[in-house]
Design a protein around this motif. Structure first.
Motif, PDB file in Angstrom:
ATOM      1  N   THR E  36       0.847  -1.184   0.000  1.00 53.82           N
ATOM      2  CA  THR E  36       0.000   0.000   0.000  1.00 53.82           C
ATOM      3  C   THR E  36       0.887   1.239   0.000  1.00 53.82           C
ATOM      4  O   THR E  36       2.064   1.183   0.353  1.00 53.82           O
ATOM      5  CB  THR E  36      -0.923   0.020   1.235  1.00 53.82           C
ATOM      6  N   GLY E  37       0.299   2.345  -0.427  1.00 52.60           N
ATOM      7  CA  GLY E  37       1.036   3.599  -0.455  1.00 52.60           C
ATOM      8  C   GLY E  37       0.065   4.756  -0.524  1.00 52.60           C
ATOM      9  O   GLY E  37      -1.141   4.566  -0.671  1.00 52.60           O
ATOM     10  N   THR E  38       0.607   5.972  -0.402  1.00 53.43           N
ATOM     11  CA  THR E  38      -0.212   7.178  -0.447  1.00 53.43           C
ATOM     12  C   THR E  38       0.065   7.927  -1.746  1.00 53.43           C
ATOM     13  O   THR E  38       1.218   8.157  -2.091  1.00 53.43           O
ATOM     14  CB  THR E  38       0.119   8.084   0.762  1.00 53.43           C
ATOM     15  N   VAL E  39      -1.013   8.291  -2.433  1.00 53.12           N
ATOM     16  CA  VAL E  39      -0.883   9.011  -3.704  1.00 53.12           C
ATOM     17  C   VAL E  39      -0.396  10.430  -3.425  1.00 53.12           C
ATOM     18  O   VAL E  39      -1.023  11.160  -2.646  1.00 53.12           O
ATOM     19  CB  VAL E  39      -2.237   9.047  -4.447  1.00 53.12           C
ATOM     20  N   VAL E  40       0.724  10.833  -4.042  1.00 54.42           N
ATOM     21  CA  VAL E  40       1.220  12.201  -3.842  1.00 54.42           C
ATOM     22  C   VAL E  40       1.037  13.061  -5.099  1.00 54.42           C
ATOM     23  O   VAL E  40       1.025  14.294  -5.007  1.00 54.42           O
ATOM     24  CB  VAL E  40       2.701  12.227  -3.391  1.00 54.42           C
ATOM     25  N   ALA E  41       0.904  12.428  -6.285  1.00 60.52           N
ATOM     26  CA  ALA E  41       0.687  13.208  -7.504  1.00 60.52           C
ATOM     27  C   ALA E  41       0.063  12.307  -8.555  1.00 60.52           C
ATOM     28  O   ALA E  41       0.345  11.108  -8.606  1.00 60.52           O
ATOM     29  CB  ALA E  41       2.008  13.772  -8.017  1.00 60.52           C
ATOM     30  N   ILE E  42      -0.831  12.890  -9.366  1.00 58.93           N
ATOM     31  CA  ILE E  42      -1.491  12.117 -10.428  1.00 58.93           C
ATOM     32  C   ILE E  42      -1.308  12.809 -11.775  1.00 58.93           C
ATOM     33  O   ILE E  42      -1.213  14.042 -11.849  1.00 58.93           O
ATOM     34  CB  ILE E  42      -3.008  11.939 -10.149  1.00 58.93           C
ATOM     35  N   GLY E  43      -1.235  12.003 -12.834  1.00 52.92           N
ATOM     36  CA  GLY E  43      -1.176  12.547 -14.191  1.00 52.92           C
ATOM     37  C   GLY E  43      -2.562  12.983 -14.627  1.00 52.92           C
ATOM     38  O   GLY E  43      -3.567  12.693 -13.953  1.00 52.92           O
ATOM     39  N   THR E  44      -2.640  13.651 -15.777  1.00 52.17           N
ATOM     40  CA  THR E  44      -3.941  14.129 -16.262  1.00 52.17           C
ATOM     41  C   THR E  44      -4.773  12.986 -16.833  1.00 52.17           C
ATOM     42  O   THR E  44      -5.979  13.106 -16.968  1.00 52.17           O
ATOM     43  CB  THR E  44      -3.750  15.212 -17.340  1.00 52.17           C
ATOM     44  N   GLY E  45      -4.124  11.861 -17.164  1.00 53.92           N
ATOM     45  CA  GLY E  45      -4.852  10.707 -17.686  1.00 53.92           C
ATOM     46  C   GLY E  45      -4.343  10.289 -19.046  1.00 53.92           C
ATOM     47  O   GLY E  45      -3.509  10.949 -19.646  1.00 53.92           O
ATOM     48  N   ARG E  46      -4.888   9.175 -19.517  1.00 56.91           N
ATOM     49  CA  ARG E  46      -4.493   8.573 -20.777  1.00 56.91           C
ATOM     50  C   ARG E  46      -5.252   9.244 -21.924  1.00 56.91           C
ATOM     51  O   ARG E  46      -6.453   9.477 -21.830  1.00 56.91           O
ATOM     52  CB  ARG E  46      -4.851   7.085 -20.696  1.00 56.91           C
ATOM     53  N   THR E  47      -4.542   9.589 -23.001  1.00 59.58           N
ATOM     54  CA  THR E  47      -5.173  10.221 -24.157  1.00 59.58           C
ATOM     55  C   THR E  47      -5.530   9.149 -25.188  1.00 59.58           C
ATOM     56  O   THR E  47      -4.676   8.398 -25.639  1.00 59.58           O
ATOM     57  CB  THR E  47      -4.216  11.245 -24.803  1.00 59.58           C
ATOM     58  N   THR E  48      -6.821   9.049 -25.546  1.00 62.09           N
ATOM     59  CA  THR E  48      -7.259   8.040 -26.510  1.00 62.09           C
ATOM     60  C   THR E  48      -7.046   8.542 -27.938  1.00 62.09           C
ATOM     61  O   THR E  48      -6.651   9.690 -28.143  1.00 62.09           O
ATOM     62  CB  THR E  48      -8.753   7.717 -26.324  1.00 62.09           C
ATOM     63  N   ASP E  49      -7.334   7.694 -28.905  1.00 56.45           N
ATOM     64  CA  ASP E  49      -7.157   8.048 -30.313  1.00 56.45           C
ATOM     65  C   ASP E  49      -8.085   9.170 -30.782  1.00 56.45           C
ATOM     66  O   ASP E  49      -7.873   9.767 -31.839  1.00 56.45           O
ATOM     67  CB  ASP E  49      -7.379   6.807 -31.191  1.00 56.45           C
ATOM     68  N   ASP E  50      -9.136   9.458 -30.006  1.00 58.64           N
ATOM     69  CA  ASP E  50     -10.031  10.568 -30.352  1.00 58.64           C
ATOM     70  C   ASP E  50      -9.530  11.883 -29.764  1.00 58.64           C
ATOM     71  O   ASP E  50     -10.175  12.915 -29.933  1.00 58.64           O
ATOM     72  CB  ASP E  50     -11.443  10.305 -29.813  1.00 58.64           C
ATOM     73  N   GLY E  51      -8.417  11.819 -29.024  1.00 63.55           N
ATOM     74  CA  GLY E  51      -7.902  13.016 -28.389  1.00 63.55           C
ATOM     75  C   GLY E  51      -8.564  13.261 -27.040  1.00 63.55           C
ATOM     76  O   GLY E  51      -8.296  14.248 -26.364  1.00 63.55           O
ATOM     77  N   LYS E  52      -9.444  12.320 -26.650  1.00 62.72           N
ATOM     78  CA  LYS E  52     -10.140  12.395 -25.364  1.00 62.72           C
ATOM     79  C   LYS E  52      -9.178  11.959 -24.240  1.00 62.72           C
ATOM     80  O   LYS E  52      -8.365  11.061 -24.438  1.00 62.72           O
ATOM     81  CB  LYS E  52     -11.355  11.458 -25.418  1.00 62.72           C
ATOM     82  N   VAL E  53      -9.266  12.609 -23.094  1.00 60.53           N
ATOM     83  CA  VAL E  53      -8.410  12.234 -21.963  1.00 60.53           C
ATOM     84  C   VAL E  53      -9.248  11.493 -20.927  1.00 60.53           C
ATOM     85  O   VAL E  53     -10.259  12.020 -20.445  1.00 60.53           O
ATOM     86  CB  VAL E  53      -7.739  13.488 -21.332  1.00 60.53           C
ATOM     87  N   ILE E  54      -8.843  10.255 -20.617  1.00 61.60           N
ATOM     88  CA  ILE E  54      -9.534   9.448 -19.602  1.00 61.60           C
ATOM     89  C   ILE E  54      -8.811   9.690 -18.271  1.00 61.60           C
ATOM     90  O   ILE E  54      -7.669   9.251 -18.109  1.00 61.60           O
ATOM     91  CB  ILE E  54      -9.472   7.942 -19.959  1.00 61.60           C
ATOM     92  N   PRO E  55      -9.453  10.385 -17.318  1.00 61.35           N
ATOM     93  CA  PRO E  55      -8.749  10.695 -16.070  1.00 61.35           C
ATOM     94  C   PRO E  55      -8.371   9.428 -15.288  1.00 61.35           C
ATOM     95  O   PRO E  55      -8.986   8.376 -15.462  1.00 61.35           O
ATOM     96  CB  PRO E  55      -9.749  11.539 -15.275  1.00 61.35           C
ATOM     97  N   VAL E  56      -7.385   9.551 -14.420  1.00 60.22           N
ATOM     98  CA  VAL E  56      -6.983   8.408 -13.585  1.00 60.22           C
ATOM     99  C   VAL E  56      -8.060   8.189 -12.528  1.00 60.22           C
ATOM    100  O   VAL E  56      -8.916   9.056 -12.296  1.00 60.22           O
ATOM    101  CB  VAL E  56      -5.604   8.647 -12.924  1.00 60.22           C
ATOM    102  N   SER E  57      -8.039   7.023 -11.875  1.00 65.62           N
ATOM    103  CA  SER E  57      -9.162   6.653 -11.006  1.00 65.62           C
ATOM    104  C   SER E  57      -8.926   6.947  -9.519  1.00 65.62           C
ATOM    105  O   SER E  57      -9.749   6.554  -8.695  1.00 65.62           O
ATOM    106  CB  SER E  57      -9.508   5.181 -11.214  1.00 65.62           C
ATOM    107  N   VAL E  58      -7.838   7.627  -9.195  1.00 67.04           N
ATOM    108  CA  VAL E  58      -7.584   7.941  -7.772  1.00 67.04           C
ATOM    109  C   VAL E  58      -7.243   9.426  -7.617  1.00 67.04           C
ATOM    110  O   VAL E  58      -7.001  10.126  -8.599  1.00 67.04           O
ATOM    111  CB  VAL E  58      -6.426   7.088  -7.211  1.00 67.04           C
ATOM    112  N   LYS E  59      -7.256   9.890  -6.363  1.00 69.93           N
ATOM    113  CA  LYS E  59      -6.934  11.294  -6.059  1.00 69.93           C
ATOM    114  C   LYS E  59      -5.723  11.378  -5.131  1.00 69.93           C
ATOM    115  O   LYS E  59      -5.410  10.422  -4.430  1.00 69.93           O
ATOM    116  CB  LYS E  59      -8.129  11.961  -5.362  1.00 69.93           C
ATOM    117  N   GLU E  60      -5.091  12.538  -5.097  1.00 72.78           N
ATOM    118  CA  GLU E  60      -3.981  12.754  -4.172  1.00 72.78           C
ATOM    119  C   GLU E  60      -4.467  12.563  -2.738  1.00 72.78           C
ATOM    120  O   GLU E  60      -5.579  12.945  -2.400  1.00 72.78           O
ATOM    121  CB  GLU E  60      -3.415  14.170  -4.347  1.00 72.78           C
ATOM    122  N   GLY E  61      -3.626  11.930  -1.910  1.00 77.14           N
ATOM    123  CA  GLY E  61      -3.978  11.732  -0.509  1.00 77.14           C
ATOM    124  C   GLY E  61      -4.604  10.376  -0.235  1.00 77.14           C
ATOM    125  O   GLY E  61      -4.614   9.914   0.901  1.00 77.14           O
TER     126      GLY E  61
END
Lengths: 94, 94, 94, 94, 94, 94, 94
Positions: E36-61
């Motif tokens: 286990t660990g504590t989230v300290v920073a998250i990326g903006t998410g994965r960019t799909t082929d449509d240019g859409k960004v799928i956000p990550v599923s967790v938050k800082e903290g």
């Protein structure tokens, strides 16, 4: 008559002249040379998931260049042919 | 004339100068250096499942950088060329 | 000038200080540390099947962190660079 | 009756005449020859992610050519058949 | 500051208490436990082929659980972090 | 009751009669024969990325043919079943 | 509380009764039996490239059957759980 299916292309392979020095046949080079051949029949193309057919990129009668180990050799009525996929063709020799 | 198919690009490879120290040729470094070459012919591009053609990213005459082991060497009318896929090109040298 | 193609990014790699104890260089740790570098040139981005271009996620001048074994080393006009794909970059160091 | 599912095709394999010289059976050539057979049943086709069905590219009664090692041999009511996927068929023999 | 790119997540890893019996440290079990660990920073998410960004599923903290061998260890300003892809995270510990 | 998930199909496997010559059981042939079985339960189908469900291609009660090594054997209330994916089924025996 | 991410499912694994003959524990059969367990928590589902979420196919409280080697064992507050992906579940036991 052989009618290739999908994105397949049937070619007759050009004979490769062996390199000779004063009539002595030299051993083949380490780096394999691609071969050329003449297109004798083409498939209608690859069918995508939309049901769309993407035609192959060559026509009957064209001379094409392909990798030495690409394709499957087939025999039909005494003749030997090579069945290749469209993506295995590297270039058209014009 | 060789006309590359799909997203293929034909280049003439630049000769790599050997590193010498006082005229003595040094053995190649452990880490392989990429090579450069001049684009002599380009394919029309890759055809997607929608039937759309994505053009290649370089033009004839440009100097390009690519990995030493990428592509297939072909011989045509006494000349040696390298056939590469568009994705094998790393950079344009301007 | 080197202009990276597609989603490639060219960086100059930061020198890693060797860990020393009283001037004696210690052997590298078992677990390889990622490296940092400065972005000197970026490609226009990856082209999707719709012909859309997805730009890379960093800008020239940014310091980036990447895996030690990612990318290809290239030499250009006496300088050494690393060519990486956008997806090989782990983080921006702000 | 055997009804193939999806893009499967059931064929009866043609007997291959062994090459003989003066009645002596010759050992098979190093390069395996593809086989031919007659289509006895076809599946409705492959279902794409849109729920669309892409029909197979051959009809019952056609003679088809396929790679020697393609498909699965099945026995049904004393007869032996070969079950192939549509993409395993190389050409129609007309 | 480290800003993860794409669907990457930076965590500080929780220390795992060693199992002891009467003060004697026991050898680790055969079956590796996730960490286990504590989230300290998250990326903006994965960019799909449509240019859409799928956000990550967790938050800082948030406290997250992940496989022991997932991710890449990075060092930054004396601290050790783990860089993981969003899909490597198994669960949030609430 | 066992309810298969996704594109899974549960079958009871037909017993294969061993080939005997005068009561002596013969060793199995080198080429493995496919097996047949009766469908006892079907899943709702595979869910595509559009959220669409593609139904399986067989119904309860049908006799199906499948590869000998396909599927996972499960035991439930004293009975042995085979859980197969829809794509593992080769043909319906009518 | 453990909240599984994406298409993950957390189950408590049912104890498998060992087969005994007159109290003597028999060695496990060569063919591994799948296991059953009770769903204690489910993720929101898998996110597709359109940003659509495909829910998992089971609910909390259901008994599910899965392959013996599927999933990752996790420990949380003294309890042992198994974290599985939705596609690893073979059937619901009703």
């Amino acid at each position: 008559m052989l009618k290739p299916l999908g994105d397949r292309i049937i070619v007759t392979v050009d004979k490769q002249e062996e390199e000779t020095v004063g009539g002595i046949v030299l051993a083949s080079n380490a780096k394999e040379k691609p071969q050329t051949g003449t297109v004798v029949a083409i498939g209608t193309g690859r069918t995508t998931d939309d049901g769309k057919v993407i035609p192959v990129s060559v026509k009957e009668g064209q001379t094409v260049m392909f990798d030495k180990y690409a394709g499957s050799e087939v025999k039909y009525e005494g003749e030997t042919y090579l069945v290749l996929h469209d993506k295995d063709l590297m270039a058209v020799v014009d």
